[in-house]
Design an enzyme around this catalytic site. Sequence first.
Site, short mmCIF file in Angstrom:
data_model
loop_
_atom_site.label_atom_id
_atom_site.label_comp_id
_atom_site.label_asym_id
_atom_site.label_seq_id
_atom_site.Cartn_x
_atom_site.Cartn_y
_atom_site.Cartn_z
N ASP A 132 47.06 27.65 46.52
CA ASP A 132 47.31 26.53 45.61
C ASP A 132 46.30 25.40 45.78
O ASP A 132 46.58 24.35 46.37
CB ASP A 132 48.74 26.03 45.80
N ASP A 147 53.36 36.90 46.03
CA ASP A 147 53.13 35.49 46.37
C ASP A 147 54.14 35.08 47.45
O ASP A 147 55.04 35.86 47.78
CB ASP A 147 53.34 34.67 45.09
N ASP A 168 52.53 28.18 53.78
CA ASP A 168 52.49 27.75 52.38
C ASP A 168 52.19 26.26 52.37
O ASP A 168 53.08 25.44 52.54
CB ASP A 168 53.86 28.05 51.75
N HIS A 205 44.18 30.09 36.62
CA HIS A 205 45.61 29.95 36.89
C HIS A 205 45.93 28.46 37.01
O HIS A 205 45.07 27.67 37.39
CB HIS A 205 45.95 30.68 38.19
#
Length: 903
Positions: free
Chosen positions: A570, A494, A234, A628
């Site tokens: 992201d 996610d 992440d 998003h």
Amino acid sequence: MWRLAVAFLLFGTLQAVDRQNFKVCDQSGFCKRHRSIVEPTGYEVIKDSIKLNETGLHAKIKNKDNTLKLSIVVLKDSTVRVLIDEDEGALRPRYQPLDALVNREPEQQKLKKSKEEENATKLLTTDGNRVVLIHKPFRIDFYVKDKIVNSINSKGTLKFEQFKKKVLLTDKEKGFWEETFKEIKDTKPYGSSSVGVDIAFVGAKFVFGIPEHAEGYQLRDTRTYEPYRLYNLDVFEYETNSPMALYGSIPYLVGVNQKRSVGALWLNAAETWVEIEPTTADKGALAKEVLDAETKPRNVPQQNARFISESGVIDIFITLGPQPNDIFRQLAALTGVTPIPPEFALGYHQSRWNYKDQKDVKEVHEGFVKNDIPLDVLWLDIEHTDKKAYFTFDKDNFAKPEEMISDLAENNRKLVTIVDPHIKKDGKYHIYKEAKKNKLFVKDVNGDNYEGNCWPGDSMYVDYTNPKARKWWAEQFAFDKYKGTDKNVHIWNDMNEPSVFSGPEITMHKDAKHHGGFEHRDVHNVYGFYQHSATFDGLKARSNNEIRPFVLSRSFFAGSQRTAAVWTGDNKADWNHLRYSIPMLLSLSTAGLPFVGADVGGFFGDPEEELLVRWYQAGAFQPFFRGHSHQDTKRREPWLFNSTTTDAIRQAIKTRYAFLPYWYTLFYEHAKSGKPVMRPFWLEFIEDESSWDEDRQWMVGSGLLVKPVQEPSAKEVSIYLPGKRQVWYDWHTHKARPSPGAVQIPADLNTIALFHRGGTIIPKTSEVKLTTKENREQPITLYIAVNQKGDFANGTIYLDDGESYSYENGDFAYWGFTFKKEHDYLHTITSTNLDKKGKLDSDVYIDKIVIRGAKFYPRNAHIFLDDFIPEDLEFEFNRDNFLMEIENPGAYVTREFKIDIHS
Ligand SMILES: *[C@@H]1O[C@H](CO)[C@@H](O)[C@H](O)[C@H]1NC(C)=O
Ligand SMILES: *[C@@H]1O[C@H](CO)[C@@H](O)[C@H](O)[C@H]1NC(C)=O
Ligand SMILES: *[C@@H]1O[C@H](CO)[C@@H](O)[C@H](O)[C@H]1NC(C)=O
Ligand SMILES: *[C@@H]1O[C@H](CO)[C@@H](O)[C@H](O)[C@H]1NC(C)=O
């Protein structure tokens, strides 16, 4: 400090990502040990250990430290598997992520012949390939039609750290038995067990693949840089142009050559580093093998890839092509395809962290109607839950989810909710209680439930590697369990790398324990794969296997395409992230994962309006199309801007809906052929080497070339038109251009450069509606782009009900259209049923036919339907740009017709 300086030099300028959180190769003990090998490690085949059988061989190999067992097995369709594992008597079994494969035991193929020689064992396959095991030094060469195309261990880097009994540590062995990174210790109770070897792609100038990295499409020379890292992480505000690991991993790459492309799948789920060394064949051990009358070794390009994994076995699948189509089919036979998605999933998705409450959801979805902008799906991020307890709704803000969902459904729209793998530690939370009671959580090194910090605070993590946990997880999606949901709700997984805010590199401790006694280090890269697979199974089961699920996952592995779409995580609202989304999506597509997209507009930050428009234009031609944004950003529903911007966004989304019949057909064809929908140029134009590494443009299918504007204030776009002796038509002006060649077209805010490839036919919705469901009933315009010779074009269309599995029982239609020059005075357009198993008779008709490149002067045209009585057709002909347009021909998409055009 020294390390800081080096890392800084390696990566260039610092961006927002906190790079210090993540390792470079030098900080990873096993990567460093492998990378520092200079001398060949000296393995050889133990001669009298070789046992041949009908499909391959097994043997033992040894060097001064180790003895290993080797098997080489020939599989169907020009594929060879090479497996190297510890010899009998190993202290521990090693992990193999076999569920990544469609069949845990891929089908083998009988050999044509095998031959033992003094220093080599040769296997000849019925596909005309040859595998040569060289005994000393150990090496495996692969030949296609007598040309060497690949070789394993030609550089002699094979290294295999066997499990050992722990003895007194010398300083040298310290990193072997424990390691510390940023004060977090990896206890390594079993010691190091890394594996690595080199794989040479002989004749390949380029290698592509090994997603996910925010990098150019062509893999670069890593020797003076960092190797590419595959370790699902992440990474907050990741940087572009970097080999750093991101959310998912597919350890597959392909070496491209005009005549003989080759793929290699490294089936290992542990942390992996990949070194790429571009070279030429004269520089290595293979010079002698490439020598022949026409080529000198120094003119033969070669790419040496070297895979280094922290644990597991060496399990390599070499797919021998030789053509690009073959490569994609062979990979699909191993790791599978994406089944036809529900059609809504190809529409536009609107998401935000977070839509606050039901009123907000209603206003947003009605806003799309009011502003005449198509939309299929609204998304709810983590805040919709009851304090981050997944499978629940917030009691105040989402008090009546049934109402919200049926309101959306009445407008033919769906809802997607987020369900993450970290489970809130809360004795009153039913999911937590059940998982705990049934012992379904990952354990820590001491055997207690592993605890980490994530969105809900203290959390535990479901051990999806356990089949029992997957079954239980799937059951949680049943309508009576996931209260408030129905068949119009689909799922987003996610944070499934998994993300652990308190863990090393923001993920799980490597010494955590999983099902079967394996450590987290063994299974790390396949964790997310197992989560989204179980989610998919649950969604399918809740509808009695009647409705096709849609699941979006951030983490992925080889085989993820079978059950999930993925997005690039992201990203940021800057031009660079828009630009890099293209190679990222092409790499995923190359590695067998076709349903991919990037957050439109960028997740972090506020895009300037022009960037937002350009991103919508790019996203409209990428497989998964979702806007998003982060909770700290300004709201950006398309109508919140000036009217020029809103108009341009509307137009981009409508363009997506107009091409939906084509997209849907491409997904169907992907499921049959393994070919991606978003395509790199080498797949379509193997004859044009200069186009192979292109990553600012791409193909949608084989007919449409796309280049969105990727920089601010562009006054024009330059496009490279690939191929040899082809013709391309500007989609909007119909103007023909030859290839290869570059063209420039003027750009305004509405420009997306689109070219229609001569020789193809594309079906397009004539008048766009606001949802895929209404859109799919609309009449079609057939766009025919005549080829360079002026005598041919063809194309296809696929239709079914868009949501169920009834296509498996013949409820579908797959039809082809052909334009042909019969002779100087007659051109025809015909339709044919390409798959007679398809029985669907659709009401969808063709209300217009556009012929680009009509190099004849039509006098009259008529259509023959099944009664064989010709009917006159009306048409217009523009002789300046060779454009013929036939209005209302009266033809149905799924019925036979023939049109004669006399000139
Ligand atoms: C041949 O040997 C290999 C390696 O042991 C094995 O995987 C394969 O199944 C064998 N093939 C047959 C037909 O027994
Ligand atoms: C075996 O063959 C390889 C490759 O041709 C060669 O480099 C090596 O010297 C040979 N070894 C022996 C012992 O003959
Ligand atoms: C509206 O936004 C566009 C960028 O999308 C910009 O070029 C234009 O100047 C803006 N118009 C007004 C009137 O502010
Ligand atoms: C379209 O034409 C090409 C070139 O002749 C051919 O290879 C392809 O199979 C055709 N496609 C269909 C669906 O018939």
